[in-house]
Design an enzyme around this catalytic site. Structure first.
Site, short mmCIF file in Angstrom:
data_model
loop_
_atom_site.label_atom_id
_atom_site.label_comp_id
_atom_site.label_asym_id
_atom_site.label_seq_id
_atom_site.Cartn_x
_atom_site.Cartn_y
_atom_site.Cartn_z
N TYR A 61 -0.96 6.41 3.12
CA TYR A 61 -1.97 6.14 3.92
C TYR A 61 -1.11 6.22 5.39
O TYR A 61 -0.05 6.12 5.72
CB TYR A 61 -2.13 4.38 3.69
CG TYR A 61 -2.13 4.24 2.81
CD1 TYR A 61 -3.03 5.26 1.53
CD2 TYR A 61 -2.89 3.05 2.19
CE1 TYR A 61 -4.28 4.36 1.01
CE2 TYR A 61 -3.58 2.28 0.91
CZ TYR A 61 -3.85 2.92 0.23
OH TYR A 61 -5.00 2.61 -0.77
N GLN A 62 -2.33 7.30 5.69
CA GLN A 62 -1.72 7.64 7.62
C GLN A 62 -0.16 7.83 7.54
O GLN A 62 0.66 7.70 8.71
CB GLN A 62 -1.86 6.20 8.61
CG GLN A 62 -3.48 5.56 8.80
CD GLN A 62 -4.59 6.70 9.18
OE1 GLN A 62 -5.05 7.66 8.24
NE2 GLN A 62 -4.50 6.52 10.13
#
Length: 340
Positions: A61-62
């Protein structure tokens, strides 16, 4: 807030799991709709105030910034023993395979990076994000078992797999004296109920926790008309999961809206009240405080048996979508390797 044991583990989790995909640096990750650190901290603080102790993220995630934001916020706002942190690792990459990095080595490296990102000594629940057809399953099980023995993780879970894969993996773990998976995270909600065919029965039989994602079907079960959020307009994954079933899903969405009017609550509360009758703790993403309020309020709503039947009776079978659409069983010449 209500709390339950996570399957057969010694983890006690809130009935609402905070999905943290929406937290992370919007400038450096794959999504531009995520919250920066200041806004992420506001949501994390508010969720803690509402009694949520279960947080789910992933190394992907990111580019790891979701883990970093969560780790820093929880270190500042809570005692480590009071929260349950889950994160996920990915299959080996083609590059890792080409360089001769084993499945065990890949998992160990990912785990150490997640611990560094989180700024924590251990992870409560370490989850296999996507089934890895290119790694012997025994290597994954051994790597996770060794991490538990080393005190780096407390329990293991799996996401995006078929029931037969999970059953075989846990049977192999039992045979080899390794740690089995205690939870499964899959795509399940009122308009995607395919896991009721096999996975539900397996989890009930084995005492495994279910912590499904996409609890509100990317917002479709929380509002009428599906107005376009920033994520809905930019995230191809979120857009594509339900496009082919929009007409049949709308019948159920309309019934959610009807019950919401009848009970004078939000559609979110109706959808999650139904889901909470089925699973241990749904993963609910939140980028606004009102998202948390809707999830927490759902715990107070008791749907009647006739409400449940009314919501369920119009369901029609769906093709698998999202990640699971890519998790195709191997052909005979691509047979999964389970042991060495």
């Amino acid at each position: 807030m209500q709390y339950l044991s996570l399957g057969k583990s010694d983890l006690t989790v809130s009935r609402i799991c905070m999905g943290c995909m929406g937290f992370g640096d919007p400038a450096t990750g794959q999504h531009s709709w995520t919250l920066d650190e200041t806004r992420s901290r506001e949501i994390i603080r508010y969720s803690l105030e509402q009694g949520i102790n279960f947080f789910d993220t992933a190394i992907v995630y990111q580019n790891g910034s979701s883990e970093r934001y969560i780790g820093q916020a929880l270190r500042d706002m809570a005692r480590r023993e009071d929260v349950v942190v889950a994160t996920k690792f990915l299959p080996r990459t083609p590059g890792q395979i080409a360089r001769g990095i084993s499945g065990k080595q890949a998992i160990a490296r990912s785990l150490d990076q997640s611990l560094k990102n989180l700024g924590m000594d251990y992870i409560d629940l370490y989850i296999c994000h996507i089934w890895d057809y290119n790694t012997p399953v025994i290597e994954m099980l051994e790597a996770l078992h060794e991490a538990i023995q080393a005190g780096k993780i407390r329990a293991t879970g799996i996401s995006n797999c078929y029931a037969w894969q999970l059953a075989k993996a846990n049977a192999l773990a039992e045979r080899e004296g390794l740690t089995p998976f205690v939870s499964v995270q899959s795509h399940y909600n009122l308009i995607m109920r395919e896991d009721e065919r096999e996975l539900f029965g397996l989890c009930a039989e084995e005492g495994m926790a279910m912590t499904p994602y996409s609890a509100l079907a990317s917002g479709r079960l929380s509002r009428q008309g599906n107005p376009q959020t920033q994520r809905a307009t930019q995230d191809d994954y979120a857009k594509g999961k339900y496009n082919t079933t929009a007409a049949q899903d709308q019948v159920i969405i309309d019934r959610v809206a009807e019950l919401a009017r009848r009970y004078q609550v939000s559609m979110t509360e109706i959808s999650l009240a139904w889901l909470l009758k089925k699973v241990t703790a749904p993963v609910v993403g939140a980028t606004q405080k009102q998202h948390i309020d809707g999830a927490v309020n759902a715990l107070k709503l008791e749907l009647k048996d006739e409400d449940i039947r009314y919501l369920e009776t119009c369901y029609q079978p769906h093709f698998l979508s999202g990640v699971m659409a890519q998790n195709t069983p191997r052909t005979k010449d691509q047979k999964q390797v389970w042991t060495r």
